[in-house]
Design an enzyme around this catalytic site. Sequence first.
Site: not given
Ligand code: THU
Length: 135
Positions: A44, A56, A92
């Site tokens: 989001i 996550e 991440c």
């Molecule tokens: N993002 C996630 O939702 N999970 C991850 O493990 C890596 C990155 C999202 C954050 C942001 O909204 C988009 O992916 C690009 O970084």
Amino acid sequence: MTEEKTLSREALKMREFSYSPYSHFRVGAALLDKQGNIYTGCNIENSSYSPSNCAERTAFFKAVSEGIREFEAIAIAGGPEGAQELNYCPPCGVCRQVMREFCEDDFKIILVKSEEEYKVFTLGELLPQSFWADF
Ligand code: THU
């Protein structure tokens, strides 16, 4: 259907709800608790960027805010909007640290390309030598 397949399918489905108008990178997650219930999440984003939340953490915060603190596994599916095929999308560092707060080294992290193609890691493998405050 195996647990891993079910979670993979749920994570893939959750990409549909991703709110990612800035990165156009859609991520879905499906978190399995120790009772067998699944908590889902998507990323989001926000126009001022830093308040953005990963898929996550959305799933974890939904579960924890309902009193659930014991978890078995999470499946994660992410990739650019409109992609024909997904690559693996590892969590991440911030999300790994959130997992560490509630999970042991054997917590399973399933990286999903498709319902048929996924790789399983443990939190111990993806976040070795991690910080955990023993207050
Ligand atoms: N993002 C996630 O939702 N999970 C991850 O493990 C890596 C990155 C999202 C954050 C942001 O909204 C988009 O992916 C690009 O970084």
